[in-house]
Design an enzyme around this catalytic site. Structure first.
Site, PDB file in Angstrom:
ATOM      1  N   ILE A   1      12.955   6.123  12.865  1.00 55.90           N
ATOM      2  CA  ILE A   1      13.290   7.154  11.893  1.00 55.90           C
ATOM      3  C   ILE A   1      12.011   7.776  11.352  1.00 55.90           C
ATOM      4  O   ILE A   1      10.947   7.157  11.363  1.00 55.90           O
ATOM      5  CB  ILE A   1      14.160   6.609  10.735  1.00 55.90           C
ATOM      6  N   SER A   2      12.116   8.992  10.865  1.00 61.59           N
ATOM      7  CA  SER A   2      11.004   9.715  10.260  1.00 61.59           C
ATOM      8  C   SER A   2       9.863   9.845  11.268  1.00 61.59           C
ATOM      9  O   SER A   2      10.078  10.307  12.389  1.00 61.59           O
ATOM     10  CB  SER A   2      10.590   9.024   8.962  1.00 61.59           C
ATOM     11  N   ASN A   3       8.658   9.425  10.931  1.00 60.23           N
ATOM     12  CA  ASN A   3       7.580   9.458  11.921  1.00 60.23           C
ATOM     13  C   ASN A   3       7.904   8.580  13.119  1.00 60.23           C
ATOM     14  O   ASN A   3       7.523   8.885  14.250  1.00 60.23           O
ATOM     15  CB  ASN A   3       6.264   9.008  11.291  1.00 60.23           C
TER      16      ASN A   3
ATOM     17  N   HIS B   1      16.107  12.165   2.790  1.00 62.79           N
ATOM     18  CA  HIS B   1      15.166  11.443   3.644  1.00 62.79           C
ATOM     19  C   HIS B   1      14.998   9.969   3.273  1.00 62.79           C
ATOM     20  O   HIS B   1      14.601   9.179   4.135  1.00 62.79           O
ATOM     21  CB  HIS B   1      13.796  12.131   3.597  1.00 62.79           C
TER      22      HIS B   1
END
Length: 616
Positions: free
Chosen positions: A291-293, A552
């Site tokens: 997830i995310s980066n 997020h």
């Protein structure tokens, strides 16, 4: 919907900690461990075997049973909900086991909503104890100045019939356990091994004055020892850390970091389970998730040549494709404009809003004769560049926690491959006093960095020192100019950004992308949407779930107002993994693209499955 963010990170963490506990799930009985393999003798590699085995060094193997485990170091859900982090018996000299337990505590709480009523452990997810072994080492890509950490978790109940390896990369700039709540929580209970990489970031901070850094086991060591990170230029004072100061621009190699972690996972399986060896890409199912980066990293892995991956699942990925907006571009824009614009959404103003808005006018970024007109102009400028009201509301979290500046300062140094002490725009990193002036780190602070840090200051006793602290918008304007300018410094940073551009995934590889439509840190319009469009135009097999009322940071849903209005993204990531697993087992096709119409749970109500509206 109005959300009033809290004014201090400590307040947020305190509230999360106050949300106390449910029953811990019972731990399954552990079978007798299999003996570890002796070092293998040299022989030709089987087809699909790891190519870079010689690139791994400083390996450390540990066992986790009998009150310890792979997922939570024995803390369970109750322990992870604890108000304070697990204590060190000697604060200035914690043991590797104490550091690991505290790192798992910090990383679970930084990623997942574990608060009572949030649904973890009953509506979705599990924290049942998983006994097993950990193999960890330093891995180095050819040509890299610095290593990245890799770690493989091998459960005692590894499923020999399925031979599954889940590979993942930490979210944000987190340390090696930064994806434990994503990949470990799904893969380990299924009997899969899980391989992790910190993708060239992480919490291996280095004290420049004391010349002390972090060993593989998390404890502190001197410059003459094997450290997980030691900057090539180590003069002066302050703190260096790998994401900003490796001089490798690690984001450009995220995909290769993921593949190398998978190779290490296969090597660890060969050592841990010699009776079942060899483990290769040809005979072991490899699924990548992040997830995310970490989501961006697994998508970069998806574009690599070779039939080594079976499927990829990416949640809220930070991914940049041709024609879209790069993270650094919209981060520096948000850092400047968002504090001025947020009152237009009924959100509270930052204390120095008048000075910030005036500075924008003086820089020619907006117009307006008075504060009200300037706020409207800043809001209109963000709308014109693609920000939605939903993203702006959730983006207020990053304004409150000074995250826009933190990201911009770190990434400018990384993209420009700056050495420690040479960061652009007059910034540097150090332990700080209450007035944000630099000071020496204490021994106890240094000892806890590896466990407590998030991989990007401020936090864990390390802050950003700003040469223009009295007028922070000046430094932000300088950072913005690196994205939009044409001088040598801007060209240096822009070249680094260009090196992070993603390509379409390999054809025939199932790829699942999930993104919250209220994401205010990595808006879907700037990342997942253009990536999916590129991939589909290239004929790739990509499915895309867009989730309403998801932003997020699942971890902030423990705060009552956020939990009332937003939903977690992790359930959708787990569900996508379940769908991929079923597809690979011959259980039908992947679901179609969907905009998922969710229902927030409201104030004081526990999360129910109906709130998630999970596609059938």
């Amino acid at each position: 919907m109005k959300i009033r963010p809290m004014t201090r990170i400590s307040s947020a963490l305190a509230l999360l900690a106050l949300l106390a506990g449910c029953e811990r799930a019972p731990a399954p009985a552990a079978p007798a461990p299999q003996p570890a393999a002796s070092p293998p003798t040299a022989q030709p590699a089987p087809r699909g075997a790891p190519e870079d085995a010689a690139m791994f060094s400083a390996q450390r193997v540990s066992e986790h049973r009998d009150g310890d485990d792979l997922l939570s170091a024995g803390l369970g859900l109750d322990g992870l909900r604890g108000m304070a982090p697990p204590a060190f018996a000697k604060p200035e000299a914690p043991t590797p086991a104490e550091l690991r337990r505290r790192a798992l505590w910090a990383n679970w709480r930084g990623i997942a909503d574990l608060a009572p009523g949030g649904g973890y452990g009953d509506v979705y997810g599990s924290l049942a104890a998983v006994p097993g072994r950990e193999f960890q080492a330093l891995a180095r890509l050819p040509g890299a100045k610095q290593p990245h950490r890799v770690l493989a978790q091998i459960p005692d109940r590894f499923d020999a019939k399925k031979r599954c390896l889940v590979v993942t990369a930490s979210s944000g700039s987190r340390g090696i356990y930064g994806a434990i709540a994503v990949a470990g929580a799904w893969g380990l209970p299924k009997g899969c091994a899980v391989a992790y990489t910190d993708k060239g970031a992480g919490t291996d901070y280095y004290d420049l004055a004391e010349k002390r850094g972090v060993r593989v086991d998390g404890t502190l060591g001197g410059a003459d020892e094997v450290l997980a990170f030691k900057p090539e230029t180590a003069a002066g004072s302050g703190i260096a850390f790998k994401h900003a100061h490796s001089q490798d621009n690690p984001e450009a190699d995220w995909g290769r970091h993921v593949k190398q972690a998978a190779e290490y996972g296969l090597q660890a399986l060969n050592e841990a389970l010699p009776q079942q060896a060899p483990f290769t890409f040809a005979n072991t199912r490899v699924i990548a998730v992040g997830i995310s980066n970490g989501g961006g990293a697994v998508l970069r892995a998806a574009e690599l040549d070779g039939d080594w991956l079976a499927a990829v699942v990416a949640g809220e990925p930070n991914v940049y494709v041709q024609g879209a907006r790069a993270l650094y571009d919209y981060t520096t824009e948000a850092a400047l404009l968002m504090p001025c614009a947020l009152p237009q959404l009924g959100l509270p103003a930052v204390p120095d809003i008048a000075a910030r808005c005036t500075a924008l006018v003086e820089a020619g970024l907006i117009q307006g004769a008075d504060l009200a007109a300037q706020q409207k102009a800043a809001y209109a400028a963000l709308h014109a560049s693609g920000w939605t009201d939903e993203a702006l509301r959730a983006g207020s979290i990053s304004v409150t926690f000074d995250l826009w500046r933190a990201v911009a300062v770190t990434y400018a140094a990384a993209y420009g491959r700056y050495a420690a002490g040479e960061e652009p725009c007059g910034y540097r990193f150090a332990a700080v006093n209450a007035d944000r002036s630099a000071r020496a780190a204490t021994p106890a602070e240094r000892a806890a960095w590896w466990a407590d840090g998030s991989g990007i200051p401020p936090g864990a006793g390390v802050g950003i020192v700003d040469a223009e602290a009295a007028a922070p918008w000046k430094g932000l304007g300088c950072l913005r100019a690196l994205a939009s300018g044409s001088d040598a410094a801007a060209a240096r940073v822009q070249q680094g950004i260009a090196q992070t551009r993603a390509a379409a995934p390999r054809k025939g590889l199932p790829v699942f992308v999930i993104h919250g439509l209220d994401d205010g840190l990595v808006p879907a319009a700037f990342s997942s949407a253009p990536y999916v469009a590129l991939a589909k135009a290239a004929g790739s097999d990509v499915r895309y779930w867009q989730v309403r009322h998801a932003q997020h940071f699942d971890a902030f849903l423990g705060l009552p107002q956020y939990g009332a209005n937003y939903l977690p993204l992790l359930p959708y990531v787990y569900s996508a993994l379940d769908r991929v697993w079923a597809k690979l087992d011959g259980g039908g096709e992947l679901p179609a693209d969907a905009v998922i119409e969710t229902t927030p749970r409201g104030m004081g109500k526990p999360l129910q499955a109906d709130n998630l509206a999970m596609p059938k």
